[in-house]
Design a protein around this motif. Sequence first.
Motif, PDB file in Angstrom:
ATOM      1  N   VAL A 319       0.816  -1.219  -0.197  1.00 12.90           N
ATOM      2  CA  VAL A 319       0.054   0.061  -0.050  1.00 12.90           C
ATOM      3  C   VAL A 319       0.925   0.947   0.026  1.00 12.90           C
ATOM      4  CG1 VAL A 319      -1.756   1.346   0.986  1.00 12.90           C
ATOM      5  CG2 VAL A 319      -1.733  -1.121   1.295  1.00 12.90           C
ATOM      6  N   GLN A 320       0.781   2.413  -1.026  1.00 18.03           N
ATOM      7  CA  GLN A 320       2.073   3.254  -1.140  1.00 18.03           C
ATOM      8  C   GLN A 320       0.410   4.167   0.200  1.00 18.03           C
ATOM      9  OE1 GLN A 320       3.699   4.501  -4.823  1.00 18.03           O
ATOM     10  NE2 GLN A 320       1.834   5.782  -4.083  1.00 18.03           N
ATOM     11  N   LEU A 321       1.398   4.750   1.268  1.00 18.43           N
ATOM     12  CA  LEU A 321       0.402   5.099   1.280  1.00 18.43           C
ATOM     13  C   LEU A 321       0.988   7.165   1.701  1.00 18.43           C
ATOM     14  CD1 LEU A 321      -1.521   5.327   3.253  1.00 18.43           C
ATOM     15  CD2 LEU A 321      -0.294   5.607   5.400  1.00 18.43           C
ATOM     16  N   ALA A 322       2.174   7.284   1.074  1.00 12.32           N
ATOM     17  CA  ALA A 322       2.527   8.625   0.857  1.00 12.32           C
ATOM     18  C   ALA A 322       3.221   8.431  -0.018  1.00 12.32           C
ATOM     19  CB  ALA A 322       2.772   9.361   1.679  1.00 12.32           C
ATOM     20  N   PHE A 344       2.913  -1.093  11.739  1.00 11.16           N
ATOM     21  CA  PHE A 344       2.637  -1.768  10.390  1.00 11.16           C
ATOM     22  C   PHE A 344       4.542  -2.292  10.179  1.00 11.16           C
ATOM     23  CE2 PHE A 344      -1.188   1.251  10.674  1.00 11.16           C
ATOM     24  CZ  PHE A 344      -1.824   0.059  10.196  1.00 11.16           C
ATOM     25  N   HIS A 345       4.550  -2.862   8.383  1.00 12.96           N
ATOM     26  CA  HIS A 345       5.830  -2.897   8.426  1.00 12.96           C
ATOM     27  C   HIS A 345       5.713  -1.879   7.228  1.00 12.96           C
ATOM     28  CE1 HIS A 345       8.785  -4.547   5.792  1.00 12.96           C
ATOM     29  NE2 HIS A 345       9.440  -5.059   6.623  1.00 12.96           N
ATOM     30  N   ALA A 346       6.434  -0.566   7.322  1.00  9.27           N
ATOM     31  CA  ALA A 346       6.550   0.608   6.325  1.00  9.27           C
ATOM     32  C   ALA A 346       7.951   0.729   6.370  1.00  9.27           C
ATOM     33  CB  ALA A 346       6.169   2.110   7.185  1.00  9.27           C
ATOM     34  N   TRP A 347       8.060   0.926   4.839  1.00  9.49           N
ATOM     35  CA  TRP A 347       9.486   1.956   4.186  1.00  9.49           C
ATOM     36  C   TRP A 347       9.552   2.989   3.410  1.00  9.49           C
ATOM     37  CZ3 TRP A 347       7.171  -2.577   2.328  1.00  9.49           C
ATOM     38  CH2 TRP A 347       6.843  -3.034   1.094  1.00  9.49           C
ATOM     39  N   VAL A 348      10.389   3.329   3.583  1.00  5.69           N
ATOM     40  CA  VAL A 348      10.707   4.394   2.396  1.00  5.69           C
ATOM     41  C   VAL A 348      11.398   3.896   0.599  1.00  5.69           C
ATOM     42  CG1 VAL A 348      11.086   6.379   1.175  1.00  5.69           C
ATOM     43  CG2 VAL A 348      10.811   5.883   4.112  1.00  5.69           C
ATOM     44  N   SER A 349      10.477   3.206  -0.068  1.00  7.21           N
ATOM     45  CA  SER A 349      11.002   2.902  -1.206  1.00  7.21           C
ATOM     46  C   SER A 349      10.864   4.392  -2.669  1.00  7.21           C
ATOM     47  CB  SER A 349      10.311   1.899  -1.930  1.00  7.21           C
ATOM     48  OG  SER A 349      10.660   1.091  -3.160  1.00  7.21           O
ATOM     49  N   GLY A 354      10.199  10.861  -7.317  1.00  7.25           N
ATOM     50  CA  GLY A 354      10.302  10.827  -6.197  1.00  7.25           C
ATOM     51  C   GLY A 354      10.540   9.865  -4.984  1.00  7.25           C
ATOM     52  N   LEU A 355       9.610   9.564  -3.619  1.00 10.07           N
ATOM     53  CA  LEU A 355      10.270   8.653  -2.949  1.00 10.07           C
ATOM     54  C   LEU A 355       8.832   7.895  -2.555  1.00 10.07           C
ATOM     55  CD1 LEU A 355      12.680   9.833  -0.732  1.00 10.07           C
ATOM     56  CD2 LEU A 355      13.485   8.623  -1.877  1.00 10.07           C
ATOM     57  N   ALA A 356       8.401   7.126  -2.396  1.00  4.65           N
ATOM     58  CA  ALA A 356       7.148   6.755  -1.649  1.00  4.65           C
ATOM     59  C   ALA A 356       7.397   6.221  -0.324  1.00  4.65           C
ATOM     60  CB  ALA A 356       6.423   5.643  -2.822  1.00  4.65           C
ATOM     61  N   VAL A 357       6.356   6.311   0.667  1.00  2.99           N
ATOM     62  CA  VAL A 357       6.050   5.331   1.509  1.00  2.99           C
ATOM     63  C   VAL A 357       4.863   3.836   1.708  1.00  2.99           C
ATOM     64  CG1 VAL A 357       5.030   5.937   4.325  1.00  2.99           C
ATOM     65  CG2 VAL A 357       6.389   7.456   3.202  1.00  2.99           C
ATOM     66  N   LEU A 358       5.566   3.115   1.864  1.00  9.64           N
ATOM     67  CA  LEU A 358       5.116   2.063   1.396  1.00  9.64           C
ATOM     68  C   LEU A 358       4.574   0.703   2.736  1.00  9.64           C
ATOM     69  CD1 LEU A 358       6.886   0.124  -1.783  1.00  9.64           C
ATOM     70  CD2 LEU A 358       4.541   2.300  -1.604  1.00  9.64           C
ATOM     71  N   ALA A 382      -4.319   6.527  -0.294  1.00  7.77           N
ATOM     72  CA  ALA A 382      -4.142   4.995   0.057  1.00  7.77           C
ATOM     73  C   ALA A 382      -4.711   4.089  -1.900  1.00  7.77           C
ATOM     74  CB  ALA A 382      -4.485   3.899   1.108  1.00  7.77           C
ATOM     75  N   THR A 383      -2.873   3.345  -2.047  1.00  6.28           N
ATOM     76  CA  THR A 383      -3.770   2.737  -2.892  1.00  6.28           C
ATOM     77  C   THR A 383      -2.500   1.969  -3.174  1.00  6.28           C
ATOM     78  OG1 THR A 383      -3.419   3.108  -5.579  1.00  6.28           O
ATOM     79  CG2 THR A 383      -2.321   4.486  -4.302  1.00  6.28           C
ATOM     80  N   TRP A 384      -2.768   0.524  -3.424  1.00  6.03           N
ATOM     81  CA  TRP A 384      -2.468  -0.341  -3.886  1.00  6.03           C
ATOM     82  C   TRP A 384      -1.412  -0.369  -5.117  1.00  6.03           C
ATOM     83  CZ3 TRP A 384      -2.004  -4.069  -0.294  1.00  6.03           C
ATOM     84  CH2 TRP A 384      -3.633  -4.166  -0.321  1.00  6.03           C
ATOM     85  N   VAL A 385       0.089  -0.823  -5.298  1.00 12.16           N
ATOM     86  CA  VAL A 385       1.221  -0.772  -5.861  1.00 12.16           C
ATOM     87  C   VAL A 385       1.939  -2.401  -6.059  1.00 12.16           C
ATOM     88  CG1 VAL A 385       1.118   1.658  -6.120  1.00 12.16           C
ATOM     89  CG2 VAL A 385       3.162  -0.306  -4.459  1.00 12.16           C
TER      90      VAL A 385
END
Length: 389
Positions: A319-322, A344-349, A354-358, A382-385
């Motif tokens: 889920v791309q949150l930002a 949540f299991h989150a990371w920056v990709s 730019g960048l996305a918080v997933l 929020a959207t699926w990637v």
Amino acid sequence: MPFDAARLKKHAAGVAVIGALAVAALGIMAFFLALRPSRVHLDAGEQATYHLRSEIAELGADGSEGAPQVQEEDIDLIGIGGENEAVLISPNAGHDEVTLMNFTPTGTARSLDAGLRPSEVGKALGYFDFNLLPLPPGVEQGWSTDLVYAPLPPNKRCVQGKVKRTRSGANPEFQLKLPTSIEWINQENRYVQLRDLTCTYRFNTGKGLVEQAGIRCTLGLEREDGRHRYVVRVDLALTSLVRTTDDPHDIRDLALAASEAQTALERGGSQRLAIILSRMQSANIQGPRLRELVRQLSQAVRNPPVQTPRQVSRQLWAVQLARCPVDRRGDADVFARTLIASGFHAWVSPAAEGLAVLIGPYYDRDPTVLAVLSQHYPQQRATWVRVNP
């Protein structure tokens, strides 16, 4: 001239007989119209555009609703021939994707692969699925139906619904109810419950399509801080039915190539990508949405994701949150740590421009995950990637 009462009575009797015959004829026409079968029919080259509006709101302990999270999108169904074979174009993770579909006359929907082989399910569009719109085999006023509801987990998708006709005529209306409660354990080992799903819909016999539908249900979800309940509302409306200027055969060829390209990209590439790209670009298509789909897929084919031999082939989702520019990496890291602290299991990709918080990864696009994140972070979209395994 003397008044002729007998003649007047004779004319009055004739008028009465004609009136009675006219009323009888109208009654017979109305009777046969009411019994007119409801059958899905989409001609090759016909394009039906629907507007899909989804709304999810958390319920308080007293039953009051919180601020709803709303998502609106347009989906297109384009007939390509055969027996109700169609191309479904729907948004996914910020871009369109194509799904080959087949509809039976009584409304059962199945997705097809690039070889036009039917699957066991239709297409999940959030909580909407065309399989929630069954039509009567004949003139039944009420009946039971076995259907496959794609948004549910694979072992829960086969359900039996109860359907009743609530209005007859040229545009009959129906109501479907699924079992009172459907329960399962999600991938995070959390209890999920779908209750009281009801779908009301109106069928237009002249157009051969459902022209309006509404879904209502309650979603229960177990989280670390307890159980939460959500009310889910989905509304579908047919906004246009036109005949496309593109040749249905060209649309069919493009859809087959696009479906094969999507499958190859999900699996991490294919030696046939160059051939698939050539097939897509050679299609003589003028429709703006289809042309944009070709552009997006062509770009993805030219720059496919690179996977090592050790990576598994099953597609994963996040889920791309930002999203933010690269120079705001510090803000993205802070947001990711906040999400991690919340469980949540989150990371920056890296992402486009730019960048996305997933958050993830997940094997399937579980609607409950998106519902929870959208509810707790309504300021984000929020959207699926897709992500590499």
